[in-house]
Design an enzyme around this catalytic site. Sequence first.
Site, mmCIF file in Angstrom:
data_model
loop_
_atom_site.group_PDB
_atom_site.id
_atom_site.type_symbol
_atom_site.label_atom_id
_atom_site.label_comp_id
_atom_site.label_asym_id
_atom_site.label_seq_id
_atom_site.Cartn_x
_atom_site.Cartn_y
_atom_site.Cartn_z
ATOM 1 N N ASP A 57 0.075 5.105 0.735
ATOM 2 C CA ASP A 57 -0.137 6.105 1.785
ATOM 3 C C ASP A 57 -0.335 5.445 3.144
ATOM 4 O OD1 ASP A 57 -0.002 8.139 -0.174
ATOM 5 O OD2 ASP A 57 -2.106 7.801 -0.677
ATOM 6 N N ASP B 202 0.880 -1.148 0.000
ATOM 7 C CA ASP B 202 0.000 0.000 0.000
ATOM 8 C C ASP B 202 0.930 1.213 0.000
ATOM 9 O OD1 ASP B 202 -2.385 1.639 0.527
ATOM 10 O OD2 ASP B 202 -1.509 1.878 2.520
#
Length: 172
Positions: free
Chosen positions: A14, A12
Amino acid sequence: MKNKGVPAVFFDRDGTLNVDIHYLHRPEDFIWTPDTPAAIRRLNECGILTIVVTNQSGVARGYYPEEDVRRLHDWMNEELKKEGAHLDALFYCPHHIDGKIPEYTKNCSCRKPATGMIDAACAKYDIDRTRAVLIGDSESDMECARHAGVRGVRYEGGSLLDVVERVLGMLG
């Protein structure tokens, strides 16, 4: 015996690779999480694909264009290159049901927790899901991992290199 495919670590973006600044799209606002370049370099050295899978609803909401997502990824790789590291690919979902830009305003199979980005990466790079891990900071990431048939590892802050070392132990 047939080769089952290659290992990979999905990240992922952020909140995992970088400090979560809502709707991040400019390099000048980007801050790596601790030890991220070293973590990615370690995976590169082990021959493990490093792939970003990130929801980018700011595109659908009209906050920034898709080009900003690609430009930021290119900038990330330029910064990583200075540290002897690289990301192999970026998959992103620009869609959101509450968007303002019509062509991006929809439910889709790529927005996590749906598995479209992981499915596309596995097909493109011949990834062995039994030797793949998704590292993310949210329950949505963990749900995506479960549905995609890869292991999920929750990043809860601190050294990303420490998390990657644990993942390397899982991948054998």
